[in-house]
Motif scaffolding. Sequence first.
Motif, PDB file in Angstrom:
ATOM      1  N   ILE A 117      47.612  38.055  68.133  1.00  0.00           N
ATOM      2  CA  ILE A 117      47.311  38.586  69.469  1.00  0.00           C
ATOM      3  C   ILE A 117      46.073  37.911  70.037  1.00  0.00           C
ATOM      4  CG2 ILE A 117      46.570  40.660  70.714  1.00  0.00           C
ATOM      5  CD1 ILE A 117      48.347  42.283  68.795  1.00  0.00           C
ATOM      6  N   TRP A 147      46.089  37.803  74.435  1.00  0.00           N
ATOM      7  CA  TRP A 147      46.711  38.966  75.047  1.00  0.00           C
ATOM      8  C   TRP A 147      45.920  40.238  74.773  1.00  0.00           C
ATOM      9  CZ3 TRP A 147      52.312  37.973  72.832  1.00  0.00           C
ATOM     10  CH2 TRP A 147      52.915  36.920  73.550  1.00  0.00           C
ATOM     11  N   HIS A 185      46.507  44.455  74.217  1.00  0.00           N
ATOM     12  CA  HIS A 185      47.601  45.190  73.588  1.00  0.00           C
ATOM     13  C   HIS A 185      48.712  45.478  74.597  1.00  0.00           C
ATOM     14  CE1 HIS A 185      44.801  46.837  70.174  1.00  0.00           C
ATOM     15  NE2 HIS A 185      44.854  45.517  70.230  1.00  0.00           N
ATOM     16  N   THR A 237      50.668  42.303  75.177  1.00  0.00           N
ATOM     17  CA  THR A 237      51.532  42.029  74.027  1.00  0.00           C
ATOM     18  C   THR A 237      52.842  42.803  74.157  1.00  0.00           C
ATOM     19  OG1 THR A 237      49.613  41.691  72.599  1.00  0.00           O
ATOM     20  CG2 THR A 237      51.702  42.158  71.515  1.00  0.00           C
ATOM     21  N   PHE A 285      55.817  35.537  70.320  1.00  0.00           N
ATOM     22  CA  PHE A 285      54.655  34.814  69.781  1.00  0.00           C
ATOM     23  C   PHE A 285      54.973  33.334  69.559  1.00  0.00           C
ATOM     24  CE2 PHE A 285      53.004  39.075  68.782  1.00  0.00           C
ATOM     25  CZ  PHE A 285      51.691  38.918  69.219  1.00  0.00           C
TER      26      PHE A 285
END
Length: 446
Positions: free
Chosen positions: A18, A23, A25, A28, A71
């Motif tokens: 992350i 990003w 949360h 994400t 990702f």
Amino acid sequence: MAPKRAHPIANTALAAAIDQAGWTHAATAQHINAVAAENGARLYYDRSTVGHWLTGTVPRPEGISAAVEAFRRALRRPDLTTADLGWPGVASSTGAADDPWQGDVVARLRVLGEDDMLDRRTMLTAGAFSLAGLAAPPPVGPARASARRGGAGDVERIRAMTRHMGDLDDLYGGGHARRAAAAYLVHDVAPLLHGTAGRARPDLFRAAAELTYLAAYMAMDAGVQGLALRYYVQTVRLADEAGDRVLRATSLRSMAVQARELGHNREALALADAAASALGGRAPGRTVAWVTGMQAEAHAGVADRWDALALLRQTEAQLERVDSMPDSELVGNYRRESLEHQTGLALTALGDHAAAATHYAASMQTRRPAERRTRAVVGLRCAGAHLQAGDAERAAAAVLGLRQDLEGVVSARVRGELRQLRQGWQGCRSDAHVAEADALAASLLR
């Protein structure tokens, strides 16, 4: 600033990923939800969900697959695995083992068709849209078979069914008869492909590729993007078995369209160039123009204005020299109204919204009655261009003029355009025409 944590981070690998992606949360969760949406599923993760993962909770399989793909894109790591996100020992089907370019093409076609017609939820757990799937290998020669099972009559029957289902797709959208196409692939077409030899074999594989191409397009229009990509890949492989460079190029070109619509612009450009390379200048003139037009749109997608406009001029010149009737070419059926639409898409990508609206409108003027879904999509894009140019009333008028077409079409692309319009004219709903168009859009989205 990150929120204070009540529990310590247990999944340090996910936390590091992350951080590398840059990003929050919430971001994400949004990226993972977006990958899921590409594949016809809805996940509703939020910042608290990601917080739970960091403290040791493991997502469901569909969440893991979507997270891995999200990702991979963000970190530009196509080799990223579940272990890299702190979930060792958890299987993810987005890896090389599920590479759609490998394995027996007929067996893969059967599985795809069965997943499609039975509505299996494998688009996330076994068939997520993945950028890794957009890389086409070099063409291969047709393989040898040991027995003959199909003939010229089978080829004509498959092509007749493809034409019929293509007509239904034009009229009612990809969400209408997609599973019927899948069932025909599984029960009637795939059994003929195994073991067919002799002179009929290339034509049989070519006919199967044309139907698979249609199934891919219908899946894409229905919003099942992972399934659509896998259909497109198998279309390329079937075309290679048939030794058909034009059909290979056609499939790569349509993969470029899909990548563009999903916002993967550099991949779209690479695919459009691969399609042109596959043609090698040896194809019907209308198909050459079709591919050149896609190259123009792809260059616009990466903000290459000069090349985009130059390629549009080249496409127009190519189309003017074509002497075949459009309907004589099953794939690459490119006409003047198609060029107007593509010009509108390129200008939209370049930010020339008023000019784009003019070209979208020109594309609408000569559309045939059977092209209901295309009229709906192009008309809504015209409305969106008017809205981006600051003319909400003309946008509303464009939507209202499409009422009859919109009410008869089942298409995720149409629904997506309607959602964007509703979001875009939120501040203008006091206008009577906008309010009427918004009410129509809302009723169609329910």
